[in-house]
Design a protein around this motif. Structure first.
Motif, PDB file in Angstrom:
ATOM      1  N   ASP A  85       0.827  -1.208   0.000  1.00 39.87           N
ATOM      2  CA  ASP A  85       0.000   0.000   0.000  1.00 39.87           C
ATOM      3  C   ASP A  85       0.863   1.261   0.000  1.00 39.87           C
ATOM      4  OD1 ASP A  85      -2.162  -1.698   0.046  1.00 39.87           O
ATOM      5  OD2 ASP A  85      -2.513  -1.492   2.209  1.00 39.87           O
ATOM      6  N   ARG A  86       2.019   1.182   0.632  1.00 45.83           N
ATOM      7  CA  ARG A  86       2.949   2.312   0.610  1.00 45.83           C
ATOM      8  C   ARG A  86       3.442   2.576  -0.807  1.00 45.83           C
ATOM      9  NH1 ARG A  86       9.060   1.968   2.928  1.00 45.83           N
ATOM     10  NH2 ARG A  86       9.764   4.027   2.264  1.00 45.83           N
ATOM     11  N   ILE A  87       3.773   1.506  -1.537  1.00 38.45           N
ATOM     12  CA  ILE A  87       4.224   1.662  -2.919  1.00 38.45           C
ATOM     13  C   ILE A  87       3.115   2.273  -3.770  1.00 38.45           C
ATOM     14  CG2 ILE A  87       4.888   0.403  -5.006  1.00 38.45           C
ATOM     15  CD1 ILE A  87       6.307  -1.615  -3.121  1.00 38.45           C
ATOM     16  N   VAL A  88       1.902   1.747  -3.645  1.00 35.94           N
ATOM     17  CA  VAL A  88       0.777   2.270  -4.424  1.00 35.94           C
ATOM     18  C   VAL A  88       0.573   3.750  -4.140  1.00 35.94           C
ATOM     19  CG1 VAL A  88      -1.719   2.153  -4.758  1.00 35.94           C
ATOM     20  CG2 VAL A  88      -0.400   0.043  -4.609  1.00 35.94           C
ATOM     21  N   GLY A  89       0.508   4.103  -2.858  1.00 35.39           N
ATOM     22  CA  GLY A  89       0.250   5.493  -2.498  1.00 35.39           C
ATOM     23  C   GLY A  89       1.352   6.439  -2.932  1.00 35.39           C
ATOM     24  N   THR A  90       2.609   6.035  -2.727  1.00 35.36           N
ATOM     25  CA  THR A  90       3.730   6.906  -3.076  1.00 35.36           C
ATOM     26  C   THR A  90       3.824   7.124  -4.575  1.00 35.36           C
ATOM     27  OG1 THR A  90       4.963   6.157  -1.124  1.00 35.36           O
ATOM     28  CG2 THR A  90       6.217   7.231  -2.872  1.00 35.36           C
ATOM     29  N   LEU A  91       3.683   6.050  -5.351  1.00 33.84           N
ATOM     30  CA  LEU A  91       3.780   6.200  -6.802  1.00 33.84           C
ATOM     31  C   LEU A  91       2.640   7.056  -7.340  1.00 33.84           C
ATOM     32  CD1 LEU A  91       4.955   2.685  -8.071  1.00 33.84           C
ATOM     33  CD2 LEU A  91       6.316   4.728  -7.589  1.00 33.84           C
ATOM     34  N   ARG A  92       1.444   6.890  -6.796  1.00 34.48           N
ATOM     35  CA  ARG A  92       0.322   7.722  -7.258  1.00 34.48           C
ATOM     36  C   ARG A  92       0.544   9.184  -6.893  1.00 34.48           C
ATOM     37  NH1 ARG A  92      -4.762   3.592  -5.909  1.00 34.48           N
ATOM     38  NH2 ARG A  92      -4.584   2.416  -7.870  1.00 34.48           N
ATOM     39  N   ASP A  93       1.104   9.422  -5.706  1.00 35.54           N
ATOM     40  CA  ASP A  93       1.413  10.803  -5.314  1.00 35.54           C
ATOM     41  C   ASP A  93       2.424  11.441  -6.258  1.00 35.54           C
ATOM     42  OD1 ASP A  93      -0.319  10.672  -3.184  1.00 35.54           O
ATOM     43  OD2 ASP A  93       1.238  10.281  -1.682  1.00 35.54           O
ATOM     44  N   ARG A  94       3.288  10.600  -6.841  1.00 32.69           N
ATOM     45  CA  ARG A  94       4.296  11.120  -7.774  1.00 32.69           C
ATOM     46  C   ARG A  94       3.768  11.218  -9.204  1.00 32.69           C
ATOM     47  NH1 ARG A  94       9.813   7.779  -6.092  1.00 32.69           N
ATOM     48  NH2 ARG A  94       9.899   8.417  -3.891  1.00 32.69           N
ATOM     49  N   GLY A  95       2.509  10.849  -9.411  1.00 38.23           N
ATOM     50  CA  GLY A  95       1.906  10.986 -10.727  1.00 38.23           C
ATOM     51  C   GLY A  95       1.932   9.755 -11.597  1.00 38.23           C
ATOM     52  N   PHE A  96       2.380   8.611 -11.051  1.00 36.33           N
ATOM     53  CA  PHE A  96       2.388   7.370 -11.825  1.00 36.33           C
ATOM     54  C   PHE A  96       1.006   6.729 -11.820  1.00 36.33           C
ATOM     55  CE2 PHE A  96       6.863   7.826 -10.692  1.00 36.33           C
ATOM     56  CZ  PHE A  96       7.509   7.450 -11.863  1.00 36.33           C
ATOM     57  N   ARG A  97       0.676   6.086 -12.901  1.00 34.33           N
ATOM     58  CA  ARG A  97      -0.550   5.284 -12.956  1.00 34.33           C
ATOM     59  C   ARG A  97      -0.256   3.928 -12.339  1.00 34.33           C
ATOM     60  NH1 ARG A  97      -3.492   3.131 -18.477  1.00 34.33           N
ATOM     61  NH2 ARG A  97      -5.337   2.190 -17.499  1.00 34.33           N
ATOM     62  N   VAL A  98      -1.094   3.487 -11.387  1.00 37.08           N
ATOM     63  CA  VAL A  98      -0.845   2.259 -10.643  1.00 37.08           C
ATOM     64  C   VAL A  98      -2.133   1.450 -10.566  1.00 37.08           C
ATOM     65  CG1 VAL A  98      -0.020   1.284  -8.471  1.00 37.08           C
ATOM     66  CG2 VAL A  98       0.874   3.477  -9.249  1.00 37.08           C
ATOM     67  N   ALA A  99      -2.046   0.149 -10.819  1.00 34.94           N
ATOM     68  CA  ALA A  99      -3.216  -0.724 -10.704  1.00 34.94           C
ATOM     69  C   ALA A  99      -3.498  -1.030  -9.240  1.00 34.94           C
ATOM     70  CB  ALA A  99      -2.974  -2.025 -11.470  1.00 34.94           C
ATOM     71  N   THR A 125      13.439   5.071  -4.047  1.00 33.22           N
ATOM     72  CA  THR A 125      14.557   5.948  -4.383  1.00 33.22           C
ATOM     73  C   THR A 125      14.977   5.770  -5.847  1.00 33.22           C
ATOM     74  OG1 THR A 125      15.388   5.947  -2.100  1.00 33.22           O
ATOM     75  CG2 THR A 125      16.958   6.523  -3.834  1.00 33.22           C
ATOM     76  N   ALA A 126      15.045   4.519  -6.296  1.00 30.33           N
ATOM     77  CA  ALA A 126      15.396   4.246  -7.683  1.00 30.33           C
ATOM     78  C   ALA A 126      14.352   4.810  -8.639  1.00 30.33           C
ATOM     79  CB  ALA A 126      15.552   2.739  -7.902  1.00 30.33           C
ATOM     80  N   MET A 127      13.080   4.792  -8.217  1.00 30.55           N
ATOM     81  CA  MET A 127      12.011   5.305  -9.067  1.00 30.55           C
ATOM     82  C   MET A 127      12.118   6.802  -9.330  1.00 30.55           C
ATOM     83  SD  MET A 127       9.912   3.126 -10.383  1.00 30.55           S
ATOM     84  CE  MET A 127       8.504   4.190 -10.757  1.00 30.55           C
ATOM     85  N   GLU A 128      12.870   7.497  -8.504  1.00 29.32           N
ATOM     86  CA  GLU A 128      13.063   8.931  -8.732  1.00 29.32           C
ATOM     87  C   GLU A 128      13.769   9.187 -10.063  1.00 29.32           C
ATOM     88  OE1 GLU A 128      15.167  10.357  -5.328  1.00 29.32           O
ATOM     89  OE2 GLU A 128      13.473  10.082  -3.954  1.00 29.32           O
ATOM     90  N   LYS A 129      14.490   8.198 -10.537  1.00 28.50           N
ATOM     91  CA  LYS A 129      15.168   8.327 -11.831  1.00 28.50           C
ATOM     92  C   LYS A 129      14.187   8.284 -12.997  1.00 28.50           C
ATOM     93  CE  LYS A 129      19.440   6.218 -10.088  1.00 28.50           C
ATOM     94  NZ  LYS A 129      20.222   7.483 -10.150  1.00 28.50           N
ATOM     95  N   LEU A 130      12.955   7.798 -12.728  1.00 25.89           N
ATOM     96  CA  LEU A 130      11.939   7.722 -13.772  1.00 25.89           C
ATOM     97  C   LEU A 130      10.939   8.853 -13.681  1.00 25.89           C
ATOM     98  CD1 LEU A 130      11.128   3.886 -13.763  1.00 25.89           C
ATOM     99  CD2 LEU A 130      12.802   5.118 -15.151  1.00 25.89           C
TER     100      LEU A 130
END
Length: 357
Positions: A284-298, A351-356
């Protein structure tokens, strides 16, 4: 030197590649939906004792029908399920292969709703079963009407439904399963490999078993139990289904050591399943954080998350790998899948996702 093409293999196997995910030596491996937590020491000791007790009798074949193990699995599942309704094998892949050997095969077909578990079409190929891929919606969902329409059109001998689905993580409304059962001419297999990770209020298919003799629910101890190396999967169905797969199973297919280790793990299920809530929290942390960064997440009811990268997924996969994080390219254009691991692994991934970004 002889090559594969020099051998008289079946024509439908030529040009194929074996199933497998990259096994690379990197700091953070989040590509195969394993449980990142090691087996607790008390459970290690219990499994060790169980295995030691079997060693002197390894000159004898194991219990061919794994009766005690099946009884333990039934006790774990509840729902009034009995040992006669349970069958176990070396992972749920072998279970599903046995189901296709019994109910599929040459001249028969199996249907699945893709994207879904990539082993299902390979198991169909290996058993000579024609594979029919039906498409999910743009949001990876599946409605009862959509599922029924495909089943009525193709009339498959076996229908695969995944809940939660891999690689999307989405769970099915039980109404979808019921609707498919009402129209399917053959068997309906609900793959629930990730059932223990479902969010509160998510129903499973076990409650649908009474009155549905053609329904099969398959599960595994690889994920929530952290028993991937132990290789133990199982099905739950009408006893007649168990009798059917016994016609095609190899003799003594489940070793004495596997049975003993799995029974010891089940006896310590509270300790092993104690990591499930922690894994769900990281998911749930991954889902929430990625969505907050603007990524589309299932949405996910599993121990993994499918997320869009906004471009070529192979390039994004390499970017994350170069940062020391291995995720899974499931072949879905523009999307990658990451396993929910420990908090430290989640830190490294985010942290690695910040590169994307």
């Amino acid at each position: 030197m002889t090559g594969l093409d020099d051998l008289p293999i079946r024509d439908d196997l030529r040009g194929r590649s074996p199933y497998g995910a990259p096994q690379l030596d990197v700091a953070v491996r989040l590509n195969t939906n394993e449980n990142s937590y090691r087996v607790p020491e008390p459970v290690v000791e219990a499994i060790g004792k169980a295995l030691a007790a079997e060693l002197r009798d390894l000159n004898r074949y194991p219990d061919r029908d794994a009766v005690a193990l099946r009884a333990d699995l039934a006790g774990y599942l509840g729902h009034g399920i009995t040992a006669a309704q349970v069958w176990a094998a070396n992972g749920s892949n072998e279970i599903q292969q046995q189901l296709l050997q019994a109910f599929g095969g040459p001249g028969r077909s199996a249907l699945g709703f893709v994207p879904a578990y990539s082993m299902h079409p390979l198991l169909a190929l290996g058993t000579g079963t024609r594979w029919v891929p039906a498409q999910r919606g743009v949001d990876f969902g599946l409605t009862a009407d959509e599922a029924v329409a495909e089943v009525r059109t193709h009339r498959p001998d076996v229908v695969f439904l995944c809940s939660p689905n891999n690689p999307t993580g989405t769970a099915l409304d039980p109404a979808v399963v019921t609707a498919v059962l009402d129209v399917a001419p053959g068997m309906v297999v609900v793959d629930e490999a990730y059932a223990e990770f479902a969010r509160p209020g998510t129903s499973d298919a076990l409650a649908l078993l009474p009155g549905h003799p053609r329904l099969v629910v398959t599960r595994t101890m690889s994920k929530a139990f952290g028993f991937a190396g132990g290789r133990l999967g199982y099905l739950v169905a009408d006893p007649a289904v168990v009798a059917a797969v016994q016609l095609v199973r190899l003799p003594y297919h489940l070793s004495s050591l596997t049975q003993a280790a799995a029974r010891a793990a089940l006896a310590h299920r509270d300790a092993l399943l104690g990591t499930v809530d922690a894994i769900k929290a990281q998911r749930d942390r991954i889902v929430g954080t990625l969505r907050d960064r603007g990524f589309r997440v299932a949405d996910s009811d599993a121990n993994f998350v499918l997320f869009a990268v906004g471009g070529d997924q192979a390039t994004a996969w390499r970017t994350l790998l170069d940062a020391g994080v291995l995720v899974r390219d499931v072949g879905l254009p523009g999307w990658l899948r990451v396993t929910a691991g420990t908090p430290a692994e989640t830190d490294a991934f985010l942290t690695a996702m910040e590169k994307l970004s």
